[in-house]
Design a protein around this motif. Sequence first.
Motif, PDB file in Angstrom:
ATOM      1  N   GLU A  31       8.543   1.799   8.672  1.00 41.72           N
ATOM      2  CA  GLU A  31       9.189   0.649   9.226  1.00 41.72           C
ATOM      3  C   GLU A  31       8.129  -0.444   9.159  1.00 41.72           C
ATOM      4  N   PHE A  32       6.970  -0.067   9.152  1.00 45.05           N
ATOM      5  CA  PHE A  32       5.935  -1.311   9.022  1.00 45.05           C
ATOM      6  C   PHE A  32       6.007  -1.800   7.656  1.00 45.05           C
ATOM      7  N   GLY A  33       6.368  -1.249   6.474  1.00 46.06           N
ATOM      8  CA  GLY A  33       6.710  -1.886   5.393  1.00 46.06           C
ATOM      9  C   GLY A  33       5.700  -1.174   4.408  1.00 46.06           C
ATOM     10  N   PHE A  34       5.355   0.117   4.616  1.00 48.51           N
ATOM     11  CA  PHE A  34       4.562   0.690   3.499  1.00 48.51           C
ATOM     12  C   PHE A  34       5.425   1.482   2.787  1.00 48.51           C
ATOM     13  N   MET A  63       0.786  -1.265   0.141  1.00 44.28           N
ATOM     14  CA  MET A  63       0.040   0.007  -0.025  1.00 44.28           C
ATOM     15  C   MET A  63       0.930   1.220  -0.065  1.00 44.28           C
ATOM     16  N   ASN A  64       0.315   2.361  -0.688  1.00 40.45           N
ATOM     17  CA  ASN A  64       1.205   3.591  -0.899  1.00 40.45           C
ATOM     18  C   ASN A  64       0.361   4.556   0.318  1.00 40.45           C
ATOM     19  N   ILE A  65       1.398   5.167   0.919  1.00 40.12           N
ATOM     20  CA  ILE A  65       0.850   6.174   1.781  1.00 40.12           C
ATOM     21  C   ILE A  65       1.547   7.494   1.515  1.00 40.12           C
ATOM     22  N   ALA A  66       0.717   8.819   1.626  1.00 42.88           N
ATOM     23  CA  ALA A  66       1.437   9.940   1.444  1.00 42.88           C
ATOM     24  C   ALA A  66       1.028  10.894   2.862  1.00 42.88           C
ATOM     25  N   MET A  67       1.901  11.396   3.100  1.00 46.72           N
ATOM     26  CA  MET A  67       2.005  12.131   4.384  1.00 46.72           C
ATOM     27  C   MET A  67       2.180  13.788   3.811  1.00 46.72           C
ATOM     28  N   GLY A 114       6.549  18.001   9.260  1.00 43.06           N
ATOM     29  CA  GLY A 114       6.830  18.466  10.695  1.00 43.06           C
ATOM     30  C   GLY A 114       6.973  17.377  11.526  1.00 43.06           C
ATOM     31  N   TYR A 115       6.842  17.565  12.657  1.00 45.11           N
ATOM     32  CA  TYR A 115       7.098  16.722  13.845  1.00 45.11           C
ATOM     33  C   TYR A 115       6.286  15.358  13.501  1.00 45.11           C
ATOM     34  N   VAL A 116       4.931  15.593  13.283  1.00 43.54           N
ATOM     35  CA  VAL A 116       4.211  14.465  13.454  1.00 43.54           C
ATOM     36  C   VAL A 116       4.196  13.571  11.798  1.00 43.54           C
ATOM     37  N   GLY A 117       4.208  14.544  10.701  1.00 37.89           N
ATOM     38  CA  GLY A 117       4.417  13.985   9.542  1.00 37.89           C
ATOM     39  C   GLY A 117       5.821  13.038   9.178  1.00 37.89           C
ATOM     40  N   LEU A 118       6.697  13.652   9.797  1.00 38.94           N
ATOM     41  CA  LEU A 118       7.920  13.019   9.451  1.00 38.94           C
ATOM     42  C   LEU A 118       8.153  11.613  10.317  1.00 38.94           C
ATOM     43  N   ILE A 119       7.588  11.700  11.769  1.00 31.67           N
ATOM     44  CA  ILE A 119       7.813  10.501  12.631  1.00 31.67           C
ATOM     45  C   ILE A 119       6.880   9.561  12.176  1.00 31.67           C
ATOM     46  N   SER A 120       5.548  10.025  11.724  1.00 29.18           N
ATOM     47  CA  SER A 120       4.654   8.994  11.380  1.00 29.18           C
ATOM     48  C   SER A 120       5.032   8.357  10.053  1.00 29.18           C
ATOM     49  N   GLY A 121       5.511   9.011   9.073  1.00 26.68           N
ATOM     50  CA  GLY A 121       5.972   8.574   7.825  1.00 26.68           C
ATOM     51  C   GLY A 121       6.985   7.702   7.944  1.00 26.68           C
ATOM     52  N   LEU A 122       8.061   7.824   8.665  1.00 25.92           N
ATOM     53  CA  LEU A 122       9.030   6.768   8.860  1.00 25.92           C
ATOM     54  C   LEU A 122       8.585   5.623   9.589  1.00 25.92           C
ATOM     55  N   CYS A 123       7.762   5.763  10.521  1.00 24.45           N
ATOM     56  CA  CYS A 123       7.098   4.494  11.147  1.00 24.45           C
ATOM     57  C   CYS A 123       6.445   3.756  10.433  1.00 24.45           C
ATOM     58  N   PHE A 124       5.561   4.401   9.329  1.00 27.74           N
ATOM     59  CA  PHE A 124       4.804   3.584   8.591  1.00 27.74           C
ATOM     60  C   PHE A 124       5.682   2.786   7.471  1.00 27.74           C
ATOM     61  N   SER A 171      -2.251  10.669  -6.215  1.00 25.93           N
ATOM     62  CA  SER A 171      -3.060   9.583  -7.031  1.00 25.93           C
ATOM     63  C   SER A 171      -2.744   8.104  -6.947  1.00 25.93           C
ATOM     64  N   ASN A 172      -1.351   7.980  -6.525  1.00 26.94           N
ATOM     65  CA  ASN A 172      -1.041   6.694  -6.225  1.00 26.94           C
ATOM     66  C   ASN A 172      -1.267   6.131  -4.879  1.00 26.94           C
ATOM     67  N   ALA A 173      -1.432   6.901  -3.941  1.00 30.24           N
ATOM     68  CA  ALA A 173      -1.788   6.737  -2.573  1.00 30.24           C
ATOM     69  C   ALA A 173      -3.352   6.261  -2.300  1.00 30.24           C
ATOM     70  N   LYS A 174      -3.463   5.028  -1.265  1.00 29.33           N
ATOM     71  CA  LYS A 174      -4.531   4.697  -0.693  1.00 29.33           C
ATOM     72  C   LYS A 174      -4.942   5.603   0.495  1.00 29.33           C
ATOM     73  N   VAL A 175      -4.010   5.849   1.064  1.00 22.77           N
ATOM     74  CA  VAL A 175      -4.267   6.681   2.267  1.00 22.77           C
ATOM     75  C   VAL A 175      -3.411   7.922   2.122  1.00 22.77           C
ATOM     76  N   VAL A 176      -4.131   9.258   2.642  1.00 23.96           N
ATOM     77  CA  VAL A 176      -3.497  10.573   2.750  1.00 23.96           C
ATOM     78  C   VAL A 176      -3.604  10.967   3.925  1.00 23.96           C
ATOM     79  N   PHE A 177      -2.567  11.170   4.634  1.00 20.03           N
ATOM     80  CA  PHE A 177      -2.441  12.002   5.904  1.00 20.03           C
ATOM     81  C   PHE A 177      -2.416  13.334   5.912  1.00 20.03           C
ATOM     82  N   ILE A 178      -2.977  14.018   6.411  1.00 21.82           N
ATOM     83  CA  ILE A 178      -2.689  15.491   6.549  1.00 21.82           C
ATOM     84  C   ILE A 178      -2.233  15.791   7.966  1.00 21.82           C
ATOM     85  N   THR A 179      -0.818  16.248   7.681  1.00 16.13           N
ATOM     86  CA  THR A 179       0.045  16.372   8.843  1.00 16.13           C
ATOM     87  C   THR A 179       0.629  17.807   9.169  1.00 16.13           C
ATOM     88  N   VAL A 180      -0.204  18.833   8.648  1.00 15.94           N
ATOM     89  CA  VAL A 180       0.199  20.088   8.778  1.00 15.94           C
ATOM     90  C   VAL A 180      -0.003  20.735  10.062  1.00 15.94           C
TER      91      VAL A 180
END
Length: 433
Positions: free
Chosen positions: A21-24, A1-5, A9-19, A76-85
């Motif tokens: 790490e989960f394999g996405f 699965m592709n994810i876009a953050m 910032g703090y939340v976007g970078l950390i969460s993106g890296l942890c996702f 357009s490639n992402a299944k989930v788009v997180f807004i972390t601004v």
Amino acid sequence: MNIAMIGTGYVGLISGLCFAEFGFNVTCIDKDKNRLNALKNGKMPIFEPGLEDLFNKHFFTTKKIKLSNQMSPAISNAKVVFITVGTPTRRINEDADLSAVYDVAKEVAKNITNYCVIVTKSTVPVGTSRKIKNIMTRYIKGTNFDVASNPEFLREGSAINDFMRPDRIIIGTDTKKSEKILKSVYRPLYLTETPIISTNIETAELIKYASNSFLATKIAFINEVSNLCEKVGANIQDVSKAMGLDKRIGAKFLHAGPGFGGSCFPKDIKAFSVTAKKHKTKLSIVDAVNLSNKNRPIEIAKKIIKYFPKKSKINIALLGLSFKPNTDDIRDSTSIIIGNKLIEAGFKICAYDPKSMENAKLKCKNFSFANNVNDACANMDAVIIGTEWNEFRALDLSKLKRLVKKPVIFDLRNIYNPDDVKRIGWEYVSIGR
Ligand code: UDX
């Protein structure tokens, strides 16, 4: 699965890296090219334990993290788009400023070509995700989408661990399809049996503010009790410990100190109260917490000023500038508020912090700075411990006593045992003891 953050910032970078790490596969999007270029050169925008290693792993080695300043094609490639601004406090009415969130919603809508779930991870007042849906509906061209709320509870200084081992995950959705997709994003946490709470969108948005406000309330409460302890000869640490052993109360966030700071609690309690007022109801406890915490560092500064009968030519070493240990974040730092109040009273401040000096030098033009504890304390009339960095927990107080002009410590985090410090010959002032 592709994810876009969206927002590194703090939340976007950390969460993106942890996702990652989960394999996405994760694309972190930010319009700040300088920030992205610095990251591409391995320079982290913030200090956070473990961040650099995780970034190097997933940017340079696994390549699961991509950085981009364009929405397309990642959206357009992402299944989930997180807004972390960011959602900073508005100066005029203390509400959360949601302009960045709504700008992103508009841009995302213009760039979607396939179904995806747009998730608010930024802390946003209840009702925001619905507004995002309305904005997107106006700008989207025929593509189906869902909105959802998935608040984060990361603490600065332990954010990666908090992401990997959370107490709970909150998923607020209004369709089964989006709920299923968001649950699959957190599937790696099923192994650790992390509770996943599915709610409607409004409930998820509210859980975040209610949680932060409740934690802030615990701190403001224990801080006020510590004032009473000082008047009646009681010991706040024993009070906190004994209260915390009652499972209904819990031991955490009962540590008395100079007041809470940081990028979340002060901002979130204000926004929570404004939301209540907009809906013609009151959060009077939250308002009281806000007022109590605003006064807290000012009262502590007054106490320090009062300690010195003569107010001129007083030099103070200020140890710790970040709002808590293990971060270089100085937003709403109580150390800095106290330092500024002392300067207003005519004192001179020489500060040292293990990580936040660069940030502090930009903000605290009236402070002078030292490169280590000894240099900060040399010839000083008193030492303030403002942040409980490990580096300050086992100072050689006998040696330090020979360096200072007067052996006086204001330990605003209660990290020392009063009897031990007094035995070495220091005058020792702590909180509620
Ligand atoms: C907080 C929330 O804990 C986190 O869930 C949310 O996502 C973001 O806001 P953070 O701001 O990183 O995290 O720090 P936290 O550890 O909660 O501390 C906030 C402030 O409260 C700090 O200034 C800290 O020194 C103070 N504090 C905390 C106390 O004074 N006493 C305590 O017992 C705990």
